[in-house]
Design a protein around this motif. Sequence first.
Motif, PDB file in Angstrom:
ATOM      1  N   TYR A 111       0.775   4.044  -2.875  1.00 44.10           N
ATOM      2  CA  TYR A 111       0.336   5.399  -2.549  1.00 44.10           C
ATOM      3  C   TYR A 111       1.469   6.402  -2.679  1.00 44.10           C
ATOM      4  O   TYR A 111       1.237   7.596  -2.788  1.00 44.10           O
ATOM      5  CB  TYR A 111      -0.236   5.454  -1.129  1.00 44.10           C
ATOM      6  CG  TYR A 111      -1.421   4.550  -0.910  1.00 44.10           C
ATOM      7  CD1 TYR A 111      -2.300   4.247  -1.949  1.00 44.10           C
ATOM      8  CD2 TYR A 111      -1.671   3.975   0.327  1.00 44.10           C
ATOM      9  CE1 TYR A 111      -3.385   3.411  -1.747  1.00 44.10           C
ATOM     10  CE2 TYR A 111      -2.760   3.139   0.539  1.00 44.10           C
ATOM     11  CZ  TYR A 111      -3.608   2.861  -0.505  1.00 44.10           C
ATOM     12  OH  TYR A 111      -4.680   2.030  -0.300  1.00 44.10           O
ATOM     13  N   ALA A 154       0.835  -1.203   0.000  1.00 49.41           N
ATOM     14  CA  ALA A 154       0.000   0.000   0.000  1.00 49.41           C
ATOM     15  C   ALA A 154       0.867   1.250   0.000  1.00 49.41           C
ATOM     16  O   ALA A 154       0.631   2.193  -0.772  1.00 49.41           O
ATOM     17  CB  ALA A 154      -0.930   0.001   1.205  1.00 49.41           C
ATOM     18  N   HIS A 176      -3.954  -7.498  -3.200  1.00 52.38           N
ATOM     19  CA  HIS A 176      -2.719  -6.725  -3.298  1.00 52.38           C
ATOM     20  C   HIS A 176      -1.639  -7.508  -4.046  1.00 52.38           C
ATOM     21  O   HIS A 176      -0.834  -6.925  -4.762  1.00 52.38           O
ATOM     22  CB  HIS A 176      -2.220  -6.347  -1.907  1.00 52.38           C
ATOM     23  CG  HIS A 176      -2.907  -5.158  -1.331  1.00 52.38           C
ATOM     24  ND1 HIS A 176      -2.245  -4.026  -0.939  1.00 52.38           N
ATOM     25  CD2 HIS A 176      -4.227  -4.913  -1.084  1.00 52.38           C
ATOM     26  CE1 HIS A 176      -3.109  -3.134  -0.476  1.00 52.38           C
ATOM     27  NE2 HIS A 176      -4.326  -3.656  -0.554  1.00 52.38           N
ATOM     28  N   TRP A 200      -7.849  -0.220  -5.515  1.00 53.15           N
ATOM     29  CA  TRP A 200      -6.477  -0.713  -5.399  1.00 53.15           C
ATOM     30  C   TRP A 200      -5.816  -0.820  -6.775  1.00 53.15           C
ATOM     31  O   TRP A 200      -4.645  -0.473  -6.948  1.00 53.15           O
ATOM     32  CB  TRP A 200      -6.456  -2.064  -4.696  1.00 53.15           C
ATOM     33  CG  TRP A 200      -5.097  -2.691  -4.693  1.00 53.15           C
ATOM     34  CD1 TRP A 200      -4.726  -3.869  -5.269  1.00 53.15           C
ATOM     35  CD2 TRP A 200      -3.909  -2.148  -4.111  1.00 53.15           C
ATOM     36  NE1 TRP A 200      -3.390  -4.100  -5.081  1.00 53.15           N
ATOM     37  CE2 TRP A 200      -2.855  -3.059  -4.372  1.00 53.15           C
ATOM     38  CE3 TRP A 200      -3.625  -0.987  -3.392  1.00 53.15           C
ATOM     39  CZ2 TRP A 200      -1.550  -2.842  -3.945  1.00 53.15           C
ATOM     40  CZ3 TRP A 200      -2.319  -0.765  -2.962  1.00 53.15           C
ATOM     41  CH2 TRP A 200      -1.301  -1.680  -3.239  1.00 53.15           C
TER      42      TRP A 200
END
Length: 285
Positions: A17, A13, A188, A230
Amino acid sequence: MLKNPEDRVLDSALAAYQLHARVTDNASYCGRWHEAEPSVEACIFHLIGSGHCAVSGAGLPQAETLAPGDLVIFPRGHAHRLDGDGFTTMLCGQFDFVCGHRNPLLDALPDCLIVRETEAGSALRRVAQLMCEEASLESFGSGAVVDKLADSLFVMSVRHYLARTPQRRGLLAALADPQLGRALQAMHGEPGRDWSVASLAEVSAMSRSRFAEEFSRLMGQSPIQYLTQWRMMSALRLLQEPRLSVLAVASRLGYQTEAAFRRSFKRVHGHGPGHFRRARQATEM
């Protein structure tokens, strides 16, 4: 190598990001002073270098006294006030993300997060101390060094929060759930796979209806909505590779057509992938 599945998801993540921390002020005060900070659309922080002050605002039922080495973070940039009496120094700045100030990781944090120097781990204390020392030098490259250290400060602060907070929410709560955590790891790890609610429920060893209900309750959105978000976060990282065409990025993320990918990208980010690439190139010139 990250062995904990929860750590691997958080690491992915943060990579997607794309955290970019920056110190905006190396402030010093004397006498009786106060600073009223307005609400802003950013994740902001204050790191106390010397002296003491009180902080009050959203997420704080009462004012809290900050001592040297203490860090306060407002993940959603809520308005707050700082009050002090005597000589005080602090580094102020913000944690920026390529996807903007709203993302599931920030949404899962409290309105105000305080990391006490006396409770922080040795690594976090060293980073905070080095930031203050480097900022005081004001020599060549100090600004860049302090900003890079601030990147680590954010990650370590989140890790500190997780270690001390059993009651979590949002993404952090879902990751702590053994079954929902497996679904997040799957999304993910393979964002381009043709996931469905049924297949994600199977990964989680839950019924389809219970999985969808529990995921939506903790995350505030459906599994497919999160998967799309995502994928679009991952797209921002992939689009920075000039050798990858938009079609290639779309294919990697499980889209059968470039048009479908462009529609999803615009729905999540408010503009098309071409706009993002041009804006990115302009900042690098």
